[in-house]
Design a protein around this motif. Sequence first.
Motif, PDB file in Angstrom:
ATOM      1  N   TRP A 273       0.823  -1.208   0.000  1.00  0.00           N
ATOM      2  CA  TRP A 273       0.000   0.000   0.000  1.00  0.00           C
ATOM      3  C   TRP A 273       0.859   1.262   0.000  1.00  0.00           C
ATOM      4  O   TRP A 273       0.515   2.251  -0.641  1.00  0.00           O
ATOM      5  CB  TRP A 273      -0.933  -0.021   1.208  1.00  0.00           C
ATOM      6  N   GLN A 274       1.966   1.217   0.696  1.00  0.00           N
ATOM      7  CA  GLN A 274       2.876   2.355   0.706  1.00  0.00           C
ATOM      8  C   GLN A 274       3.426   2.606  -0.693  1.00  0.00           C
ATOM      9  O   GLN A 274       3.489   3.755  -1.159  1.00  0.00           O
ATOM     10  CB  GLN A 274       4.015   2.076   1.683  1.00  0.00           C
ATOM     11  N   GLY A 275       3.799   1.532  -1.380  1.00  0.00           N
ATOM     12  CA  GLY A 275       4.312   1.683  -2.741  1.00  0.00           C
ATOM     13  C   GLY A 275       3.270   2.224  -3.694  1.00  0.00           C
ATOM     14  O   GLY A 275       3.566   3.076  -4.545  1.00  0.00           O
ATOM     15  N   LEU A 276       2.024   1.741  -3.567  1.00  0.00           N
ATOM     16  CA  LEU A 276       0.956   2.241  -4.432  1.00  0.00           C
ATOM     17  C   LEU A 276       0.689   3.720  -4.169  1.00  0.00           C
ATOM     18  O   LEU A 276       0.483   4.507  -5.107  1.00  0.00           O
ATOM     19  CB  LEU A 276      -0.324   1.435  -4.194  1.00  0.00           C
ATOM     20  N   ALA A 277       0.694   4.110  -2.903  1.00  0.00           N
ATOM     21  CA  ALA A 277       0.429   5.510  -2.565  1.00  0.00           C
ATOM     22  C   ALA A 277       1.507   6.425  -3.133  1.00  0.00           C
ATOM     23  O   ALA A 277       1.223   7.570  -3.523  1.00  0.00           O
ATOM     24  CB  ALA A 277       0.344   5.669  -1.049  1.00  0.00           C
ATOM     25  N   ARG A 278       2.728   5.954  -3.178  1.00  0.00           N
ATOM     26  CA  ARG A 278       3.843   6.773  -3.653  1.00  0.00           C
ATOM     27  C   ARG A 278       3.951   6.814  -5.177  1.00  0.00           C
ATOM     28  O   ARG A 278       4.652   7.673  -5.717  1.00  0.00           O
ATOM     29  CB  ARG A 278       5.151   6.231  -3.079  1.00  0.00           C
ATOM     30  N   ASN A 279       3.264   5.928  -5.854  1.00  0.00           N
ATOM     31  CA  ASN A 279       3.418   5.786  -7.307  1.00  0.00           C
ATOM     32  C   ASN A 279       2.646   6.892  -8.027  1.00  0.00           C
ATOM     33  O   ASN A 279       1.426   6.840  -8.161  1.00  0.00           O
ATOM     34  CB  ASN A 279       2.920   4.416  -7.743  1.00  0.00           C
ATOM     35  N   GLU A 280       3.354   7.878  -8.535  1.00  0.00           N
ATOM     36  CA  GLU A 280       2.704   9.026  -9.170  1.00  0.00           C
ATOM     37  C   GLU A 280       2.104   8.692 -10.526  1.00  0.00           C
ATOM     38  O   GLU A 280       1.373   9.500 -11.102  1.00  0.00           O
ATOM     39  CB  GLU A 280       3.706  10.176  -9.304  1.00  0.00           C
ATOM     40  N   GLY A 281       2.402   7.495 -11.049  1.00  0.00           N
ATOM     41  CA  GLY A 281       1.821   7.103 -12.322  1.00  0.00           C
ATOM     42  C   GLY A 281       0.439   6.508 -12.204  1.00  0.00           C
ATOM     43  O   GLY A 281      -0.242   6.305 -13.215  1.00  0.00           O
ATOM     44  N   LEU A 282      -0.013   6.250 -10.972  1.00  0.00           N
ATOM     45  CA  LEU A 282      -1.320   5.646 -10.756  1.00  0.00           C
ATOM     46  C   LEU A 282      -2.411   6.718 -10.627  1.00  0.00           C
ATOM     47  O   LEU A 282      -2.123   7.857 -10.267  1.00  0.00           O
ATOM     48  CB  LEU A 282      -1.297   4.793  -9.485  1.00  0.00           C
ATOM     49  N   PRO A 283      -3.669   6.349 -10.878  1.00  0.00           N
ATOM     50  CA  PRO A 283      -4.766   7.308 -10.694  1.00  0.00           C
ATOM     51  C   PRO A 283      -4.856   7.763  -9.235  1.00  0.00           C
ATOM     52  O   PRO A 283      -4.559   6.997  -8.311  1.00  0.00           O
ATOM     53  CB  PRO A 283      -6.012   6.509 -11.093  1.00  0.00           C
ATOM     54  N   LEU A 284      -5.282   8.998  -9.035  1.00  0.00           N
ATOM     55  CA  LEU A 284      -5.393   9.537  -7.685  1.00  0.00           C
ATOM     56  C   LEU A 284      -6.316   8.689  -6.816  1.00  0.00           C
ATOM     57  O   LEU A 284      -6.064   8.500  -5.615  1.00  0.00           O
ATOM     58  CB  LEU A 284      -5.910  10.981  -7.734  1.00  0.00           C
ATOM     59  N   ARG A 285      -7.390   8.173  -7.407  1.00  0.00           N
ATOM     60  CA  ARG A 285      -8.336   7.387  -6.625  1.00  0.00           C
ATOM     61  C   ARG A 285      -7.677   6.144  -6.047  1.00  0.00           C
ATOM     62  O   ARG A 285      -7.925   5.770  -4.890  1.00  0.00           O
ATOM     63  CB  ARG A 285      -9.533   7.005  -7.495  1.00  0.00           C
ATOM     64  N   LEU A 286      -6.828   5.482  -6.829  1.00  0.00           N
ATOM     65  CA  LEU A 286      -6.144   4.282  -6.357  1.00  0.00           C
ATOM     66  C   LEU A 286      -5.115   4.629  -5.287  1.00  0.00           C
ATOM     67  O   LEU A 286      -4.971   3.916  -4.287  1.00  0.00           O
ATOM     68  CB  LEU A 286      -5.476   3.570  -7.530  1.00  0.00           C
ATOM     69  N   ARG A 287      -4.401   5.718  -5.481  1.00  0.00           N
ATOM     70  CA  ARG A 287      -3.421   6.133  -4.466  1.00  0.00           C
ATOM     71  C   ARG A 287      -4.118   6.508  -3.157  1.00  0.00           C
ATOM     72  O   ARG A 287      -3.628   6.197  -2.058  1.00  0.00           O
ATOM     73  CB  ARG A 287      -2.598   7.308  -4.991  1.00  0.00           C
ATOM     74  N   ALA A 288      -5.262   7.164  -3.265  1.00  0.00           N
ATOM     75  CA  ALA A 288      -6.022   7.519  -2.062  1.00  0.00           C
ATOM     76  C   ALA A 288      -6.524   6.269  -1.346  1.00  0.00           C
ATOM     77  O   ALA A 288      -6.469   6.173  -0.110  1.00  0.00           O
ATOM     78  CB  ALA A 288      -7.193   8.418  -2.432  1.00  0.00           C
ATOM     79  N   LEU A 289      -6.996   5.276  -2.095  1.00  0.00           N
ATOM     80  CA  LEU A 289      -7.444   4.022  -1.495  1.00  0.00           C
ATOM     81  C   LEU A 289      -6.295   3.326  -0.780  1.00  0.00           C
ATOM     82  O   LEU A 289      -6.469   2.790   0.330  1.00  0.00           O
ATOM     83  CB  LEU A 289      -8.030   3.108  -2.569  1.00  0.00           C
ATOM     84  N   ALA A 290      -5.118   3.329  -1.393  1.00  0.00           N
ATOM     85  CA  ALA A 290      -3.959   2.701  -0.755  1.00  0.00           C
ATOM     86  C   ALA A 290      -3.630   3.374   0.576  1.00  0.00           C
ATOM     87  O   ALA A 290      -3.291   2.702   1.553  1.00  0.00           O
ATOM     88  CB  ALA A 290      -2.758   2.761  -1.700  1.00  0.00           C
ATOM     89  N   LEU A 291      -3.751   4.694   0.633  1.00  0.00           N
ATOM     90  CA  LEU A 291      -3.495   5.402   1.885  1.00  0.00           C
ATOM     91  C   LEU A 291      -4.545   5.059   2.942  1.00  0.00           C
ATOM     92  O   LEU A 291      -4.215   4.922   4.134  1.00  0.00           O
ATOM     93  CB  LEU A 291      -3.482   6.912   1.642  1.00  0.00           C
ATOM     94  N   LYS A 292      -5.787   4.903   2.531  1.00  0.00           N
ATOM     95  CA  LYS A 292      -6.830   4.541   3.486  1.00  0.00           C
ATOM     96  C   LYS A 292      -6.596   3.135   4.040  1.00  0.00           C
ATOM     97  O   LYS A 292      -6.808   2.881   5.231  1.00  0.00           O
ATOM     98  CB  LYS A 292      -8.196   4.633   2.817  1.00  0.00           C
ATOM     99  N   LEU A 293      -6.155   2.212   3.187  1.00  0.00           N
ATOM    100  CA  LEU A 293      -5.844   0.863   3.659  1.00  0.00           C
ATOM    101  C   LEU A 293      -4.631   0.875   4.586  1.00  0.00           C
ATOM    102  O   LEU A 293      -4.592   0.143   5.582  1.00  0.00           O
ATOM    103  CB  LEU A 293      -5.591  -0.059   2.465  1.00  0.00           C
ATOM    104  N   TRP A 294      -3.651   1.697   4.253  1.00  0.00           N
ATOM    105  CA  TRP A 294      -2.489   1.876   5.135  1.00  0.00           C
ATOM    106  C   TRP A 294      -2.938   2.357   6.519  1.00  0.00           C
ATOM    107  O   TRP A 294      -2.515   1.828   7.548  1.00  0.00           O
ATOM    108  CB  TRP A 294      -1.541   2.876   4.478  1.00  0.00           C
ATOM    109  N   ARG A 295      -3.811   3.346   6.545  1.00  0.00           N
ATOM    110  CA  ARG A 295      -4.317   3.887   7.816  1.00  0.00           C
ATOM    111  C   ARG A 295      -5.086   2.822   8.594  1.00  0.00           C
ATOM    112  O   ARG A 295      -4.893   2.663   9.803  1.00  0.00           O
ATOM    113  CB  ARG A 295      -5.208   5.094   7.538  1.00  0.00           C
ATOM    114  N   ALA A 296      -5.956   2.081   7.907  1.00  0.00           N
ATOM    115  CA  ALA A 296      -6.739   1.053   8.582  1.00  0.00           C
ATOM    116  C   ALA A 296      -5.856  -0.072   9.111  1.00  0.00           C
ATOM    117  O   ALA A 296      -6.121  -0.635  10.187  1.00  0.00           O
ATOM    118  CB  ALA A 296      -7.787   0.486   7.623  1.00  0.00           C
TER     119      ALA A 296
END
Length: 305
Positions: A273-296
């Motif tokens: 999830w940390q890697g997905l959140a940091r990946n600037e090539g991914l859609p914002l929605r996916l990066r935001a979801l990864a951060l929410k999963l990281w938090r949970a």
Amino acid sequence: MTAAAISISDRSCLSVLIPFYRDDPAPLVRALDAQVRETNASVEIVLCDDGSADPGLTRALEALQSEIATPLILVTKPVNEGRAAARNALARAANGSWVLFLDADMTLPAGFVANWLTEIGAGDFHAAFGGFEAEPPESREGRVHAAIAAASDIGAASDRGRRGATAFCTSNLLVRADVMPDVPFDEAFKGWGWEDVDWAVRAAQAGRLKHVDNPAGHRGWQSVEQLLARYRDAAANYALLLRKHPELAALPGAKAARTLRAVPGQGALRSVWQGLARNEGLPLRLRALALKLWRASWAAEVIGP
């Protein structure tokens, strides 16, 4: 703690309370002063420097006291004590019969102060949250945070009202001053996160809360790296919130954390999830979801079953 103040001859109707830490609140102070002068109301502004240890900033804000027409109080703390403690210090320093908490990086639409004064005139509540609107991030680093806020934190009063006290934030929060001694912010919440929800839930038990449509502009967007650190560190505060208010275990965030507790390999999943959140090539929605999963996932480490 020290305080420098312009003399106030009578009790103000409204005290605008602004904590800051290594931010310059001067643009917001000037905007407030301009709107206060349009209303001709009895208003003061109270700032709390929560341990910035920046003499140059202190001198600039002290000079601002003589530049503006609105009475300005500056409370300076020698060390950083956190959001809850800073807001309690502001409430103690205030002279108004109502207090309005704002963040130092907020912006004000036309008529913002006048709208709050109208609400005060109605006087049929103990605390109200006016909401906020997302301003475009000033850099690419803030885009993910802005997307998260747009999806979960921003909404009309009717939408926020359905969520009740859990939709309250301390950015743009109006409170009757006599509520604060009985319902202070809990300083057991350290650092960042959840002290505002705890306060609102307790305040709702003591008086009437409502949501109104008087948003301020929000632009203090954090980078992904800052959010990763904050979400990790805020897990202890989230656990404290649920211990104090077991009824909040039914909220989606708590349910997600309990679900993740049953999934093995949380450390490895957090790396993903940390890697997905940091990946600037991914859609914002996916990066935001990864951060929410990281938090949970971090919350799952500390909350009960």
